[in-house]
Design a protein around this motif. Structure first.
Motif, mmCIF file in Angstrom:
data_model
loop_
_atom_site.group_PDB
_atom_site.id
_atom_site.type_symbol
_atom_site.label_atom_id
_atom_site.label_comp_id
_atom_site.label_asym_id
_atom_site.label_seq_id
_atom_site.Cartn_x
_atom_site.Cartn_y
_atom_site.Cartn_z
ATOM 1 N N ARG A 301 44.475 42.316 36.785
ATOM 2 C CA ARG A 301 45.202 41.124 36.375
ATOM 3 C C ARG A 301 44.245 39.939 36.407
ATOM 4 N NH1 ARG A 301 51.329 40.690 38.106
ATOM 5 N NH2 ARG A 301 51.255 39.790 35.999
ATOM 6 N N ASN A 302 43.589 39.735 35.267
ATOM 7 C CA ASN A 302 42.560 38.706 35.176
ATOM 8 C C ASN A 302 41.508 38.933 36.259
ATOM 9 O OD1 ASN A 302 43.997 37.342 33.058
ATOM 10 N ND2 ASN A 302 45.349 36.473 34.605
ATOM 11 N N LEU A 313 33.852 46.262 34.236
ATOM 12 C CA LEU A 313 35.134 46.510 33.592
ATOM 13 C C LEU A 313 36.075 45.374 33.976
ATOM 14 C CD1 LEU A 313 36.892 48.566 31.914
ATOM 15 C CD2 LEU A 313 37.729 49.375 34.130
ATOM 16 N N ALA A 314 36.564 44.646 32.982
ATOM 17 C CA ALA A 314 37.460 43.519 33.230
ATOM 18 C C ALA A 314 38.788 43.763 32.517
ATOM 19 C CB ALA A 314 36.829 42.213 32.744
ATOM 20 N N GLY A 315 39.813 43.092 33.016
ATOM 21 C CA GLY A 315 41.125 43.174 32.387
ATOM 22 C C GLY A 315 41.837 41.850 32.475
ATOM 23 N N VAL A 316 42.615 41.505 31.430
ATOM 24 C CA VAL A 316 43.373 40.257 31.427
ATOM 25 C C VAL A 316 44.840 40.560 31.154
ATOM 26 C CG1 VAL A 316 41.466 38.747 30.751
ATOM 27 C CG2 VAL A 316 42.830 39.875 28.979
ATOM 28 N N PRO A 328 46.573 35.517 29.989
ATOM 29 C CA PRO A 328 45.148 35.822 30.183
ATOM 30 C C PRO A 328 44.381 34.643 30.767
ATOM 31 C CG PRO A 328 45.614 35.429 27.871
ATOM 32 C CD PRO A 328 46.939 35.423 28.571
ATOM 33 N N ASP A 329 43.499 34.949 31.698
ATOM 34 C CA ASP A 329 42.615 33.941 32.284
ATOM 35 C C ASP A 329 41.202 34.511 32.236
ATOM 36 O OD1 ASP A 329 41.119 32.234 33.888
ATOM 37 O OD2 ASP A 329 42.814 31.785 35.209
#
Length: 430
Positions: A301-302, A313-316, A328-329
């Motif tokens: 989560r952001n 590995l990133a997620g928004v 999204p941030d």
């Protein structure tokens, strides 16, 4: 609010016009006034759209899940059938006058006729039986008149005959198309493989495989068996990492928690990760994030994690979360990272690609579009998304969009088969 009401009125007017057109072609033009067939057809033309509207709004209206399940199959399937019946009827409209003209040119059916001066041969009959009978009159030497030609289309007017042929063909094509599309969804998604070369990916990460699955859409139609098929397909591919990129559910944890449980059996060396989609925010996003965490998935989560193979590995959160103060941030997820490292971003909607480019993302993995799901829906999806399906490049960032593993609304896909994609990362240093 005013805009919403205007859009609602336009949609309802359009649905009403389409249903009137279908009723006219399939009921009024093919049945006798006042007959049982006319009454049944008219009743169906009223009931089916009501079922569709009920299926669409029952979940948001808080109807019991059992009621949603009862409404979903007929209500959603009718929407798909309506689409393709309407398209088929419109396409075949020019055939109607053409076929009527062709039938009119045929004229009477040819029959064998005797010569005009032919005299019939008297048949031997008794005097009593011959009197007053047709046989007796023929025996007196009457000349036979040619037989009258029968109607080339017995018992049907040309118009009714043509309407039945054309409309029947349109219905058969529509039902066959929807049947094939439904089978494709219920059969489960097929596995695709895509290789993505990344300039900064270290050599040790060459060949790293990410199983991308999006838009599973567990709900009143697709349940636990659907999830199990997806898990089995992913595990058989033996990926290094699993990415679930949103729209997992259409309903609450209370109703659909058991349907999601097979996700606990996903197998990947570096685990399974999850980001929210817009439908999670219709279904209680926070509760679902907690539930998938209990199942062993890692919500991003952001946020960002370093993968041991040598990339970030990133997620928004999905943009739909902005209505709830989330959304999204990119600063939180990517702002302070080392840009010399490869970054892979999980984001449900492709529309955030511009933010990904600005933050130096190398590869964005998305879903949301369903590839259009129902042709010609892909043309509409193209108006709202930079990429509808597949791999495209935006500057130094590549975007891969999955068609998704399930279906929203009608459990039907036409021209956009469901998929799970194994994205294999390739290092240019290898």
């Amino acid at each position: 609010m005013v805009v919403f009401l205007v859009v609602l009125v336009v949609i309802l007017a359009l649905l009403g016009a389409v249903h009137w057109y279908v009723w006219r072609r399939l009921v009024r033009d093919l049945t006798a006034p006042g007959g049982a067939a006319r009454r049944i057809g008219t009743g169906a033309a009223v009931l089916l759209p009501l079922l569709s509207v009920a299926a669409l709004v029952s979940g948001r209206a808080g109807a019991p899940f059992a009621v949603e399940q009862v409404l979903a199959w007929p209500g959603f399937l009718w929407l798909a059938v309506l689409l393709y019946v309407t398209l088929a009827l419109v396409v075949t409209e020019p055939l109607r006058p053409l076929l009527r003209r062709l039938l009119a040119r045929r004229g009477p059916v040819a029959v064998a006729e005797a010569p005009a001066n032919a005299v019939s041969v008297p048949a031997p009959v008794s005097a009593g039986a011959a009197e007053g009978t047709a046989e007796a009159r023929a025996a007196e030497g009457a000349v036979e008149a040619p037989a009258s030609a029968p109607d080339p289309v017995p018992d049907l007017s040309r118009r009714l005959f043509v309407n039945r042929i054309v409309s029947g063909t349109a219905v058969a094509v529509a039902v066959g198309t929807v049947g094939q599309g439904t089978y494709g969804v219920l059969r489960g998604p097929r596995l695709k493989r895509v290789t993505v070369p990344l300039a900064k990916l270290p050599r040790r990460a060459h060949g790293y495989r990410i199983a991308v699955v999006s838009d599973i859409h567990l709900g009143p139609i697709l349940g636990r068996a659907h999830t199990q098929r997806i898990v089995d397909t992913i595990n058989a591919a033996q990926p290094d990492l699993v990415a679930v990129v949103g729209d997992l559910v259409d309903g609450s944890v209370a109703d659909l928690g058991p349907a999601a449980e097979p996700l606990a059996h996903l197998k990947a060396r570096d685990g399974a990760f999850f980001v929210t989609g817009n439908h999670e925010y219709f279904s209680g996003a926070d509760a679902w994030v907690d539930h998938v965490r209990e199942l062993g998935l890692h919500p991003l989560r952001n946020a960002r994690v370093e993968i041991g193979a040598g990339f970030d590995l990133a997620g928004v959160d999905d943009v739909a979360g902005e209505r709830e103060g989330q959304g999204p941030d990119f600063g939180r997820a990517l702002g302070d990272r080392d840009r010399s490292r490869t970054a892979v971003l999980l984001a449900h909607q492709p529309v955030v690609i511009d933010d990904a480019v600005r933050h130096g993302v190398d590869l964005q993995l998305s879903g949301h579009t369903h590839g259009g799901q129902l042709w010609p829906g892909n043309f509409i999806a193209e108006l709202a998304n930079p990429t509808v399906a597949g791999l495209e490049r935006y500057g130094d960032t590549q975007l891969y969009v999955s068609r998704g593993a399930g279906a929203w609304g009608p459990p039907v896909r036409v021209g956009a088969p469901s998929d799970i994609t194994v994205v294999e990362l390739a290092s240019r240093q290898a």
